[in-house]
Write a protein that holds these residues in place. Structure first.
Motif, PDB file in Angstrom:
ATOM      1  N   PHE A   1       0.759  -1.232   0.062  1.00  0.00           N
ATOM      2  CA  PHE A   1       0.131   0.018  -0.193  1.00  0.00           C
ATOM      3  C   PHE A   1       0.831   1.274  -0.095  1.00  0.00           C
ATOM      4  O   PHE A   1       1.496   1.364   0.981  1.00  0.00           O
ATOM      5  CB  PHE A   1      -1.006   0.056   1.307  1.00  0.00           C
ATOM      6  N   ILE A   2       0.575   2.071  -1.099  1.00  0.00           N
ATOM      7  CA  ILE A   2       1.494   3.230  -1.303  1.00  0.00           C
ATOM      8  C   ILE A   2       0.850   4.409  -1.183  1.00  0.00           C
ATOM      9  O   ILE A   2       0.097   4.966  -1.797  1.00  0.00           O
ATOM     10  CB  ILE A   2       2.343   3.065  -2.547  1.00  0.00           C
ATOM     11  N   CYS A   3       1.368   5.495  -0.358  1.00  0.00           N
ATOM     12  CA  CYS A   3       1.024   6.844   0.030  1.00  0.00           C
ATOM     13  C   CYS A   3       2.398   7.580  -0.126  1.00  0.00           C
ATOM     14  O   CYS A   3       3.291   7.262  -0.296  1.00  0.00           O
ATOM     15  CB  CYS A   3       0.184   7.097   1.187  1.00  0.00           C
ATOM     16  N   THR A   4       2.120   9.197  -0.303  1.00  0.00           N
ATOM     17  CA  THR A   4       3.053   9.832  -0.640  1.00  0.00           C
ATOM     18  C   THR A   4       4.406   9.628   0.529  1.00  0.00           C
ATOM     19  O   THR A   4       5.453   9.499   0.519  1.00  0.00           O
ATOM     20  CB  THR A   4       2.598  11.433  -0.669  1.00  0.00           C
ATOM     21  N   HIS A   5       3.609   9.923   2.003  1.00  0.00           N
ATOM     22  CA  HIS A   5       4.695   9.849   3.085  1.00  0.00           C
ATOM     23  C   HIS A   5       4.750   8.607   3.977  1.00  0.00           C
ATOM     24  O   HIS A   5       5.521   8.554   4.817  1.00  0.00           O
ATOM     25  CB  HIS A   5       4.211  11.092   4.040  1.00  0.00           C
ATOM     26  N   ASN A   6       3.857   7.800   3.457  1.00  0.00           N
ATOM     27  CA  ASN A   6       3.878   6.399   4.194  1.00  0.00           C
ATOM     28  C   ASN A   6       3.595   6.830   6.027  1.00  0.00           C
ATOM     29  O   ASN A   6       4.437   6.409   6.542  1.00  0.00           O
ATOM     30  CB  ASN A   6       5.046   5.573   4.189  1.00  0.00           C
TER      31      ASN A   6
ATOM     32  N   MET B   1      -2.382   2.069  -4.671  1.00  0.00           N
ATOM     33  CA  MET B   1      -2.023   3.527  -4.477  1.00  0.00           C
ATOM     34  C   MET B   1      -3.217   4.273  -3.578  1.00  0.00           C
ATOM     35  O   MET B   1      -4.360   4.117  -3.820  1.00  0.00           O
ATOM     36  CB  MET B   1      -1.840   4.160  -5.767  1.00  0.00           C
ATOM     37  N   THR B   2      -2.809   4.423  -2.327  1.00  0.00           N
ATOM     38  CA  THR B   2      -3.930   4.912  -1.546  1.00  0.00           C
ATOM     39  C   THR B   2      -4.163   6.234  -1.702  1.00  0.00           C
ATOM     40  O   THR B   2      -4.920   6.825  -0.723  1.00  0.00           O
ATOM     41  CB  THR B   2      -3.603   4.600   0.020  1.00  0.00           C
ATOM     42  N   CYS B   3      -3.305   7.082  -2.323  1.00  0.00           N
ATOM     43  CA  CYS B   3      -3.403   8.555  -2.255  1.00  0.00           C
ATOM     44  C   CYS B   3      -3.426   9.032  -3.750  1.00  0.00           C
ATOM     45  O   CYS B   3      -2.593   8.577  -4.418  1.00  0.00           O
ATOM     46  CB  CYS B   3      -2.552   9.461  -1.352  1.00  0.00           C
ATOM     47  N   SER B   4      -4.156  10.033  -4.089  1.00  0.00           N
ATOM     48  CA  SER B   4      -4.163  10.660  -5.375  1.00  0.00           C
ATOM     49  C   SER B   4      -2.881  11.208  -5.888  1.00  0.00           C
ATOM     50  O   SER B   4      -2.211  11.070  -6.925  1.00  0.00           O
ATOM     51  CB  SER B   4      -5.182  11.491  -5.664  1.00  0.00           C
TER      52      SER B   4
END
Length: 203
Positions: free
Chosen positions: A46-51, A144-147
């Protein structure tokens, strides 16, 4: 599972998920089902900008859901496009839901051990880039969990499948009286959607 967490899961299972969200989740369901058909383990990053928030919530709820529905050989990870730190309110929200969490060090980017059951291996939670050595390098589904991360990373090296499943950032509530409620709602939403995913694997 811990009794308090089991009670919280009862609330999660009552959450309504729209047809639009179910359609967004279907590629992840298909990925896991295909791995099961091939008798392979399924790795999901699961990937987001800042984790720091959504990607950790998704990782921890997904791993918990796989155990709840007794789906073996599921390995859930999280990462970012940059490294920051796991936001303390996420830890507090998960502990309130019934997880047992220990802080293993006091660095600027603390490492936490997260357990959903007395006899389960702990999940290790800290902020890291998605390609950190701690994470899988090939054959995984990149969620991708954030746009922002979805837009910034059109290509995830080593990913077998790249699936956008974006959530609104609870960070919008920081330093407001609504913070506890917003983080709980986001955790509940992410938990409900991950439980929906794993409820579909043996169907």
């Amino acid at each position: 599972m811990y009794p308090k967490l089991t009670k919280h899961i009862e609330e999660i299972l009552l959450q309504k998920i729209s047809d639009e969200r179910k359609a967004m989740l279907q590629p992840l369901i298909d990925f896991i089902k295909q791995k099961k058909r091939n008798q392979e383990s399924a790795s999901v990053n699961f990937i987001c900008t800042h984790n720091s928030r959504r990607s950790h919530l998704a990782q921890i709820w997904a791993q918990t859901a796989s155990a709840y529905f007794k789906i073996p050989d599921i390995h859930c990870y999280s990462g970012g496009t940059e490294t920051t730190a796991l936001f303390p309110k996420v830890v507090e929200t998960l502990m309130e839901a019934g997880f047992h969490i220990w802080k293993l060090n006091n660095s600027e980017n603390p490492v936490y051990a997260v357990k959903y059951s007395e006899n389960a291996l702990p999940l290790i939670a800290f902020s890291k880039k998605y390609d950190n050595i701690f994470n899988p390098s090939t054959g995984f589904a990149a969620i991708m969990t954030c746009s922002q991360a979805d837009g910034d990373c059109p290509f995830i090296l080593g990913a077998e499948k790249r699936i956008p499943v974006t959530f609104e950032d609870p960070k919008i509530s920081n330093a407001t009286p609504e913070q506890t409620r917003i983080y709980r709602e986001r955790s509940l939403q992410i938990g409900a959607e991950m439980f929906y995913v794993f409820s579909q694997i043996n169907h």
